[in-house]
Design a protein around this motif. Sequence first.
Motif, PDB file in Angstrom:
ATOM      1  N   TRP A   1     -11.825   0.979   2.414  1.00  0.00           N
ATOM      2  CA  TRP A   1     -12.114   1.435   1.140  1.00  0.00           C
ATOM      3  C   TRP A   1     -11.992   0.268   0.214  1.00  0.00           C
ATOM      4  O   TRP A   1     -11.500  -0.846   0.501  1.00  0.00           O
ATOM      5  CB  TRP A   1     -10.974   2.643   0.786  1.00  0.00           C
ATOM      6  N   TYR A   2     -12.741   0.695  -0.767  1.00  0.00           N
ATOM      7  CA  TYR A   2     -13.049  -0.585  -1.922  1.00  0.00           C
ATOM      8  C   TYR A   2     -13.144  -0.104  -3.330  1.00  0.00           C
ATOM      9  O   TYR A   2     -13.333   1.251  -3.481  1.00  0.00           O
ATOM     10  CB  TYR A   2     -14.273  -1.414  -1.307  1.00  0.00           C
TER      11      TYR A   2
ATOM     12  N   MET B   1       0.605  -1.160   0.069  1.00  0.00           N
ATOM     13  CA  MET B   1       0.127  -0.047   0.016  1.00  0.00           C
ATOM     14  C   MET B   1       0.929   1.156   0.016  1.00  0.00           C
ATOM     15  O   MET B   1       2.086   1.219   0.368  1.00  0.00           O
ATOM     16  CB  MET B   1      -0.978   0.056   1.239  1.00  0.00           C
TER      17      MET B   1
ATOM     18  N   GLU C   1      -9.443   3.425   7.453  1.00  0.00           N
ATOM     19  CA  GLU C   1      -8.245   3.072   6.930  1.00  0.00           C
ATOM     20  C   GLU C   1      -8.222   1.744   6.004  1.00  0.00           C
ATOM     21  O   GLU C   1      -7.474   1.736   5.148  1.00  0.00           O
ATOM     22  CB  GLU C   1      -7.027   2.682   8.211  1.00  0.00           C
ATOM     23  N   ASN C   2      -9.059   0.799   6.579  1.00  0.00           N
ATOM     24  CA  ASN C   2      -9.068  -0.338   5.819  1.00  0.00           C
ATOM     25  C   ASN C   2     -10.393  -0.734   4.871  1.00  0.00           C
ATOM     26  O   ASN C   2     -10.323  -1.482   4.214  1.00  0.00           O
ATOM     27  CB  ASN C   2      -8.528  -1.396   6.576  1.00  0.00           C
TER      28      ASN C   2
ATOM     29  N   SER D   1      -7.187  -4.630  -2.839  1.00  0.00           N
ATOM     30  CA  SER D   1      -8.341  -3.952  -2.215  1.00  0.00           C
ATOM     31  C   SER D   1      -9.470  -4.836  -1.991  1.00  0.00           C
ATOM     32  O   SER D   1      -9.352  -5.859  -2.311  1.00  0.00           O
ATOM     33  CB  SER D   1      -8.617  -2.913  -3.333  1.00  0.00           C
ATOM     34  N   ASN D   2     -10.455  -4.301  -1.300  1.00  0.00           N
ATOM     35  CA  ASN D   2     -11.836  -4.728  -1.084  1.00  0.00           C
ATOM     36  C   ASN D   2     -12.542  -4.659  -2.442  1.00  0.00           C
ATOM     37  O   ASN D   2     -12.104  -3.437  -3.189  1.00  0.00           O
ATOM     38  CB  ASN D   2     -12.606  -4.144  -0.101  1.00  0.00           C
TER      39      ASN D   2
ATOM     40  N   ASN E   1     -13.098  -9.291   0.292  1.00  0.00           N
ATOM     41  CA  ASN E   1     -11.738  -8.641   0.616  1.00  0.00           C
ATOM     42  C   ASN E   1     -11.020  -8.898  -0.353  1.00  0.00           C
ATOM     43  O   ASN E   1     -11.228  -9.699  -1.281  1.00  0.00           O
ATOM     44  CB  ASN E   1     -11.566  -8.969   2.119  1.00  0.00           C
TER      45      ASN E   1
ATOM     46  N   GLU F   1      -4.535   5.495  -4.637  1.00  0.00           N
ATOM     47  CA  GLU F   1      -3.277   4.598  -4.415  1.00  0.00           C
ATOM     48  C   GLU F   1      -2.605   3.941  -5.823  1.00  0.00           C
ATOM     49  O   GLU F   1      -1.509   3.775  -5.731  1.00  0.00           O
ATOM     50  CB  GLU F   1      -4.038   3.286  -3.701  1.00  0.00           C
TER      51      GLU F   1
ATOM     52  N   GLN G   1      -0.214   4.366   0.891  1.00  0.00           N
ATOM     53  CA  GLN G   1      -0.997   5.636   1.737  1.00  0.00           C
ATOM     54  C   GLN G   1      -0.101   6.569   2.452  1.00  0.00           C
ATOM     55  O   GLN G   1      -0.605   7.601   2.534  1.00  0.00           O
ATOM     56  CB  GLN G   1      -2.152   4.889   2.762  1.00  0.00           C
TER      57      GLN G   1
ATOM     58  N   LEU H   1     -15.100  -1.988   8.337  1.00  0.00           N
ATOM     59  CA  LEU H   1     -13.495  -2.070   8.256  1.00  0.00           C
ATOM     60  C   LEU H   1     -12.969  -0.855   8.687  1.00  0.00           C
ATOM     61  O   LEU H   1     -11.764  -0.723   8.724  1.00  0.00           O
ATOM     62  CB  LEU H   1     -13.160  -2.477   7.039  1.00  0.00           C
TER      63      LEU H   1
ATOM     64  N   TYR I   1     -16.292   4.280   2.620  1.00  0.00           N
ATOM     65  CA  TYR I   1     -15.569   3.180   3.051  1.00  0.00           C
ATOM     66  C   TYR I   1     -16.658   2.436   3.723  1.00  0.00           C
ATOM     67  O   TYR I   1     -17.540   2.785   4.349  1.00  0.00           O
ATOM     68  CB  TYR I   1     -14.464   3.683   4.048  1.00  0.00           C
TER      69      TYR I   1
END
Lengths: 239, 500
Positions: free
Chosen positions: B303-304, B1, B300-301, B237-238, B260, B425, B3, B297, B293
């Motif tokens: 997003w999809y 990642m 932070e985690n 990513s999701n 996921n 990203e 970020q 999750l 998001y």
Amino acid sequence: MSKSITIDGNTVPFEEGQTIMEAATAAGVYIPHLCHHLEFAPHGSCKLCNVKVNGRVCSACTFPAMEGQEVLNNTQELTDDRQKITQMLFVEGNHFCPSCEKTGNCQLQAVAYHLNMLDDHYPLFFPTRKVDASHAEVMIDHNRCIFCTLCVRASQQKDGKDVFAISGRGLKKHLIVNAQSGLLKDTDIEATDQAAHICPTGAILIKHTAYQVPIGERIYDHKQIDQVSLEKEHDQHGK
Amino acid sequence: MYQHLETAKNTENLKRIVVDPVSRVEGHGKVTLLLDADNKVQQARLHIVEFRGFERFIQGRPYWELPVLVQRLCGICPVSHHLAAAKAIDQLVGIDPENLPVSADKLRRLLHFGQVFQSHALHFFHLSSPDLLFGFESDISKRSIVAVLGAYPDLGVQGVKMRKYGQEVIRMVSGKRIHGTCAIPGGVNKSLTKAERDYLLEDIDQMIEWSAASVALIKKVHCSNLPYYDDFATIRSNYLGLTKPDGALELYHGGIRAKNANGGTIIDHVDYCKYNDYIHEEVRSWTYMKFPYLLSLGRENGWYRVGPLARVNNCDYINTPLAEAARVEFKAHSNEAMVHSTLAFHWARLIETLHCAESIKTLLNDPDIMGHDLVAQGEKRYEGVGVIEAPRGTLFHHYQVDENDIVTKANLIVSTTSNNMAMNESVRQVAAEYLSGQELTEPLLNNLEVAIRAYDPCLSCATHAMGKMPLQLELIDEEGNLIDKLVKHSSGQIERPSHG
């Protein structure tokens, strides 16, 4: 021997008491208009039907036809003036044709096309006006009112009611309804009233009927307003 | 990642490179890079620099205007907004999807397949094929559909005709190629005549054949450039999108499924009317686009990604045979694992294009599209949610109305918004892995645009640029002095003006 005037050089007969507009319509000559309606007393407010009578500018809907009149109607000068008037009508209100449910059935839009109006030209006023959707079946979108008073006249002269009136002057002019609350729901208007159907723009609408007529079947999809107007008004005139 | 590259720790004395606007995408956005003295990327962002305000100015309007009004958000995918709004206002007149007349449901689906077909064809052939056929750093004069038409005339003409066919489907159903009227509360305003149906049937077999050929083409392009195509702009990513109740690919109506990066289910068959229980949006100061998001999750985690890659990744199968065979090949490429390659968006997009063509043929042969039971009416409600799979991904429309039928509240989550974090990203991945440390040139910077373009973003959801927009690159040294500048004119001409 019948009496006659000339419109753009062509002889047009008239009967005593007819206006220039009525004589022209009977003869199949289209003069652009918005506030005029054969069923109601003329109002002369939109000024789109300005013609030149023996060199003088007059409203064809209010000016009586008289022997010896030489009327100019379809000239570039008058078309330019009418286009400017239409542009002013557009910028004074909030007329957003792309999403308006009257699109394709709207006389203001159709006359603008007829006059080859391609832009607003003048700065848009973007006035703050309200929507009165309080009534169950009829609504007013004040953004689109051009103060033609057809609803006022129809309510009084055909429906036997007195639902609408114009109040204020100049930029403060606005359509009001006959209720203490100022809301349409507190008037005696009904969806079957002629006043609810006569608006030439999308200002007075029957609720829950929008977009039911598909593109291609709307009034002005295949015919310009001059043709539609003459067919309709000629029929009414002949009745 | 990547970020850590969203915000540099210390922005002082960093050089700023701006790609403004990003070209061959819909709408206006820009990319900024902050580089240190060794040209190492310290910060990379995709900014959406325009503001629309639809959610505000549709307040105060009667709800039946919504499908026609909000479709003006976009000139490429207006049908998606039209139908998402229509699904929401169906609920306002008390009609749930299962109660929509069969003919109305099928006509809307036909309209939607036409829309996705033309939009995908536009994106692949007009906007992206120059990059894919000539190379990401090819001469700028080659980066347009005109160059494609010159070098590969048959392919270019196919692309133009495929888009035209999709638009003709739209025209037959809604009266106009762009911004027609079709959906009204509880149904549609017309069905197809036999003549209209027969007209569309004339070319559908050709469209299926060309769509299948385009899937073969993108597979060949992708697989002959391995591992580059699997790595470029790639992020784990999701994925989120609609599926049918049995897990099949669905574009018009279904439940929300999210998986996921490992393919594990996060949510499945969720009623989209309850989207607010699962998805929230975050606002950041440097862009007008929000960051959605998954609530479970966290920011932070959670997003999809949405869109073709998400849909083909998420679904269990596709219910048309040729597209399903293409999907099986696609998944075999990743050994059945989730496909994270950003450039695989193109492959998935063309599989969907094929699915649309096959589905259009099925519907054209269904007599229900010429039926006359077109509108249903129920009891008034005060809130409606419509969700649809637009070409670019899951699109949410949510409205509340008052007792007078006036809209009081609106929330739209437009597909591209969901890909906001992912696009950022991907930009950072390309900046870090392919640009960092190099002397920047215009062709190199096109790599950033290629990464964004893969998502087929609709930045304004209104307009699209055809690569003819002016571009200005400035290199500023630690003291803030301009040391280099490249200008791309709207004619495509590149100039390095003197900066004395």
